[in-house]
Write an enzyme that holds these catalytic residues in place. Structure first.
Site, short mmCIF file in Angstrom:
data_model
loop_
_atom_site.label_atom_id
_atom_site.label_comp_id
_atom_site.label_asym_id
_atom_site.label_seq_id
_atom_site.Cartn_x
_atom_site.Cartn_y
_atom_site.Cartn_z
N LYS A 165 28.44 85.34 -5.37
CA LYS A 165 29.13 85.97 -4.24
C LYS A 165 30.56 86.34 -4.59
O LYS A 165 31.33 86.77 -3.74
CB LYS A 165 29.15 85.01 -3.05
CG LYS A 165 27.77 84.57 -2.59
CD LYS A 165 27.91 83.58 -1.43
CE LYS A 165 26.59 82.91 -1.11
NZ LYS A 165 26.78 81.76 -0.23
N HIS B 284 31.05 74.57 -29.11
CA HIS B 284 29.99 73.73 -28.55
C HIS B 284 30.18 72.34 -29.15
O HIS B 284 29.39 71.89 -29.98
CB HIS B 284 28.63 74.33 -28.93
CG HIS B 284 27.46 73.80 -28.17
ND1 HIS B 284 27.52 72.69 -27.34
CD2 HIS B 284 26.16 74.23 -28.12
CE1 HIS B 284 26.33 72.47 -26.83
NE2 HIS B 284 25.49 73.38 -27.28
N ARG C 6 17.86 72.03 -24.34
CA ARG C 6 18.27 70.76 -24.91
C ARG C 6 19.56 70.21 -24.32
O ARG C 6 19.65 69.05 -23.95
CB ARG C 6 18.48 70.90 -26.43
CG ARG C 6 17.23 70.78 -27.25
CD ARG C 6 17.37 71.62 -28.50
NE ARG C 6 17.42 73.02 -28.15
CZ ARG C 6 16.35 73.79 -28.01
NH1 ARG C 6 15.17 73.30 -28.26
NH2 ARG C 6 16.45 75.05 -27.64
N THR C 7 20.58 71.06 -24.27
CA THR C 7 21.89 70.54 -23.89
C THR C 7 21.87 70.02 -22.45
O THR C 7 22.29 68.89 -22.19
CB THR C 7 22.97 71.65 -24.05
OG1 THR C 7 22.88 72.15 -25.39
CG2 THR C 7 24.35 71.10 -23.83
N ARG D 70 28.53 74.98 -18.96
CA ARG D 70 28.19 76.03 -19.95
C ARG D 70 28.48 77.38 -19.31
O ARG D 70 28.08 77.64 -18.18
CB ARG D 70 26.73 75.94 -20.37
CG ARG D 70 26.31 77.14 -21.22
CD ARG D 70 24.99 76.97 -21.89
NE ARG D 70 25.07 76.03 -23.00
CZ ARG D 70 24.10 75.82 -23.88
NH1 ARG D 70 22.97 76.49 -23.77
NH2 ARG D 70 24.25 74.96 -24.86
#
Ligand code: NCD
Length: 309
Positions: free
Chosen positions: A82, A131, A52-53, A103
Site C-alpha cells: 500500500k 548475507h 532455507r534462511t 530480507r
C-alpha cells in the site's frame, strides 16, 4: 541500551566467531537450554523469496522455546504493497516482537531498518549487498572440514550480485593465510568495495575467468548461481547462464580431498549426478544453517553477549 543488530559479516572477528562456533557445537551435541528464548517473539519480514534462511531462522527460534510471527512475500502481503515505507513498518513491528529477521531486495535495507529499530535487526540478505548469517554457516562448515588458514577457496559464479560471496569473503579475510580465487565472467566480478577491503587486509586473492584450470587447485569450491533477479536485461543474464557447471566430467580434476559447497538454491551449476560424491557437502552446509542461527539467537539474547561491549 545497546542493540545488537547483525547487518554485515564485517562485524565479526575471530574471537566472536570462535564463541559462536563453540556454541553451535554445543547445540549439535544437544547441550543447550531448550527454553532459552521462552516468551520471546521473532518477526520474519521477507520481501524476497527464501526457503532455507526463513525456515531455519523460524525453526531455530522455536527450538529455543521462542515464537514466530511471519510475513513472507512482504512486498505483496504487508502494507508495503500500500506504499508504507520500510521505516514505518519497522517502527510498528518493533512493538510486536523482540527480534526482526529481514530480507529485502535493496542493498543497505537492513542498515536503514536498524536506524528505526529498538529490537535487533538480523540481515537475512539485502539485495546484492550481504548475507552475513549465510557466511557464518558457510565458514562453520569449512572450518569443520579443513584448516582455513592453509586452504585455497575457489568461489565461482555471479560474484558481483552474489551477496553470500561478499559476506563470506569478508569473513575469510580474517585469516591471513587463506587463499581465495574468484572465478567469474569479467562483468560479474567482485565489487570494487570488496576488492579494496581484501587488498587492505592483505588477503591473498586472484581473479580469473578460467573455471577448468582453477578447480583443480581448490580445497573448497564454492559454487553460486547467476542472480537472475538482479539483471535488468534478461538477455544479458542468458549470456552467463550455464557458463560454469560442475559435473561428473570435470569433477575428475578436483582434488580427492576437496569439498564442494553451494549456498543453494542451485539452478544448473552443480549437476545432481555428483550429489552422492563424498566431496559434495552442500546439503550438510544447509543443515548447519539451523544450529548456527540458534547459536546466533542465543548470543543475541545472552547478557554475556560477544557483541555487547
Ligand atoms: C542465497 C541468497 O538468498 O542470497 N540463498 C540462501 O540464502 N541460501 C543464494 C542465492 O539465492 O543464490
Amino acid at each position: 541500551m545497546v542493540v545488537n543488530h547483525i547487518l554485515s559479516a564485517k562485524q565479526f572477528d575471530k574471537k566472536s566467531l570462535g564463541y559462536l562456533f563453540s556454541l553451535a557445537d554445543q547445540i549439535k551435541d544437544e547441550k543447550y537450554d531448550k527454553q532459552f528464548l521462552k516468551g520471546k517473539i521473532m518477526a520474519t519480514l521477507f520481501y524476497e523469496p527464501s526457503t532455507r534462511t526463513r525456515l531455519s531462522f523460524e525453526a531455530a527460534m522455536q527450538r529455543l522455546g521462542g515464537q514466530v510471527i511471519a510475513t513472507e512475500s512482504a512486498g505483496e502481503f504487508s502494507s508495503a504493497a500500500k506504499g508504507e515505507t520500510l521505516a514505518d513498518t519497522i517502527r510498528v513491528v518493533n512493538s510486536y516482537c523482540d527480534v526482526i529477521v529481514l530480507r529485502h531486495p535493496n542493498s543497505g535495507a537492513s542498515q536503514e531498518a536498524a536506524r528505526f529499530s529498538r529490537v535487533p535487526i538480523i540481515n537475512a540478505g539485502d539485495g546484492d549487498g550481504e548475507h552475513p548469517t549465510q557466511a557464518l554457516l558457510d565458514l562453520y562448515t569449512i572450518n569443520k572440514r579443513c584448516d582455513i588458514e592453509s586452504a585455497t577457496i575457489v568461489m565461482v559464479g555471479d560474484l558481483k550480485y552474489g551477496r553470500t560471496i561478499h559476506s563470506l569473503s569478508y569473513l575469510l579475510s580474517l585469516y591471513p593465510k587463506v587463499r581465495i580465487i574468484f572465478v567469474s565472467p569479467k562483468d560479474l566480478a567482485i565489487p570494487q568495495t570488496l576488492r579494496r577491503k581484501l587488498q587492505k587486509q592483505k588477503t591473498i586473492f586472484s581473479e580469473t575467468e578460467n573455471f577448468q584450470e582453477t578447480i583443480s587447485k581448490a580445497d573448497i569450491i564454492y559454487m553460486t548461481r547467476i542472480q537472475k533477479e538482479r539483471f535488468k536485461n534478461q538477455k544479458v543474464y542468458q549470456q552467463y547462464f550455464g557458463k560454469f557447471i560442475l559435473n561428473a566430467k570435470n569433477l575428475i580434476i578436483v582434488k580427492k580431498k576437496a569439498f564442494i559447497m553451494h549456498p543453494l538454491p542451485r539452478v544448473n551449476e552443480i549437476d545432481p549426478s555428483i550429489d552422492n560424491d563424498r566431496r559434495a557437502i552442500y546439503f550438510e552446509q544447509a543443515q548447519n544453517g539451523l544450529i548456527i542461527r540458534m547459536a546466533l539467537l542465543i548470543s543475541l539474547f545472552d547478557k554475556h553477549n560477544f557483541n555487547r561491549s
